[in-house]
Enzyme design. Structure first.
Site, PDB file in Angstrom:
ATOM      1  N   ASN A 127      -0.962   1.737   4.687  1.00 18.38           N
ATOM      2  CA  ASN A 127      -0.393   3.026   4.312  1.00 18.38           C
ATOM      3  C   ASN A 127       0.577   3.483   5.396  1.00 18.38           C
ATOM      4  O   ASN A 127       0.791   2.783   6.395  1.00 18.38           O
ATOM      5  CB  ASN A 127      -1.543   4.049   4.146  1.00 18.38           C
TER       6      ASN A 127
ATOM      7  N   ASP B 156      -2.584   9.582   5.615  1.00 18.06           N
ATOM      8  CA  ASP B 156      -1.963   8.941   4.453  1.00 18.06           C
ATOM      9  C   ASP B 156      -0.535   8.549   4.848  1.00 18.06           C
ATOM     10  O   ASP B 156      -0.327   7.879   5.844  1.00 18.06           O
ATOM     11  CB  ASP B 156      -2.012   9.906   3.262  1.00 18.06           C
TER      12      ASP B 156
ATOM     13  N   GLU C  54       3.448  10.510  -4.331  1.00 15.18           N
ATOM     14  CA  GLU C  54       3.492   9.701  -3.114  1.00 15.18           C
ATOM     15  C   GLU C  54       4.922   9.278  -2.797  1.00 15.18           C
ATOM     16  O   GLU C  54       5.837   9.465  -3.583  1.00 15.18           O
ATOM     17  CB  GLU C  54       2.634   8.431  -3.279  1.00 15.18           C
TER      18      GLU C  54
END
Length: 292
Positions: free
Chosen positions: A150, A199, A20
């Site tokens: 997010n 995301d 991430e």
């Protein structure tokens, strides 16, 4: 569609559980990203293909540069500094520590004047929040009632702030006041109408928003009005985030995840957890640093 030159390339067989939060560090010309559940901050050199990682001892949701050899991190329930010259982690402030165990800190970035924005995520409903940590050490709650805070970023003119609430499949836009650091006039910028959820995201110099679609096998590019411009297929089920890097900021780097996939899904998505890159005909915005 004309901003895409080629298909994504696998540039690092990282086999991350939950890759991430990639950031491009212009000073060092290195890519940094996190593997949340393996408690690692990764450093990758695209010129040599070499990589190393720092074990930060617990969950790490995101990082942002904070000077030479230093990064600010959002960990499970705290902010901390990481010194990459020696791997030392220095706690800064507890955040959401009094909340139920299903809440942890998640994605974040610094704004153009060096304030650190980050959010939390919850598995039990809309109890997550968006925070801003200022260089003077003050912590501010900017938004409540989120599920998974997010994918955030700013427009090139610094007048619009973007934030994703993944389970709702929505990317929001807000008016952004650069001087005060306040946001207002929340509206839906884009709503994902395909399988998967939005995301992490990044914004290019033309004001287009590039969103990685978890469980969607793709990155979607939206223009500044929220209209879909392109859908870039990624050869893994769970792309997680993206950022523009390299000297010209024209290469899109994409992190991915393998966590939660069944054996059958892994076979269909064998490169899950690896790092990908995509050459484009556009360029991204620089990564902003924490000013504290």
């Amino acid at each position: 569609m004309n901003s895409i030159n080629e298909s994504p390339k696998n540039v690092l067989r990282a086999r991350a559980r939950l890759g991430e939060g990639p950031i491009w560090h212009s000073q060092s010309q290195l890519l940094y990203w996190v593997d949340i559940y393996n408690h690692r901050v990764h450093e990758f050199d695209p010129k040599t293909g070499e990589q190393k990682f720092f074990d930060v001892g617990e969950v790490v949701g995101c990082i942002a540069p904070a000077g030479t050899d230093r990064f600010i991190m959002a960990q499970r329930h705290r902010l901390a500094f990481l010194d990459t010259s020696n791997g030392e982690v220095t706690p800064i402030i507890d955040v959401e520590k009094e909340k139920p165990s299903d809440i942890r800190l998640n994605d974040g970035k610094c704004d153009p004047v060096g304030r650190f924005w980050f959010g939390s995520m919850s598995t039990s409903g809309p109890t997550a929040r968006l925070f801003r940590y200022d260089p003077d050490g003050s912590l501010h709650v900017l938004l409540t009632g989120l599920t998974v805070s997010n994918g955030l970023g700013w427009s090139p003119d610094h007048k619009t702030f973007y934030l994703t609430d993944s389970p709702l499949k929505k990317i929001y836009a807000f008016d952004f006041d650069l001087d005060s650091g306040n946001i207002s006039h929340q509206r839906v910028f884009a709503e994902i109408d395909i399988d998967g959820v939005p995301d992490g995201l990044t914004v290019d110099r033309d004001g287009c928003v590039w969103s990685a679609i978890w469980d969607g096998w793709c990155v979607v590019k939206f223009d500044s009005t929220g209209k879909e411009m392109a859908r870039i297929s990624i050869p893994v089920q769970r792309p997680t985030c993206c950022v523009f890097g390299n000297q010209d900021l024209a290469t899109l780097y994409i992190t991915t995840a393998s966590v939660g996939l069944s054996e059958e899904e892994i076979q269909k998505s064998f490169d899950s957890g690896d790092l990908f890159s995509l050459a484009t005909n556009t360029s991204g915005m620089p990564t902003y640093e924490f000013a504290g």
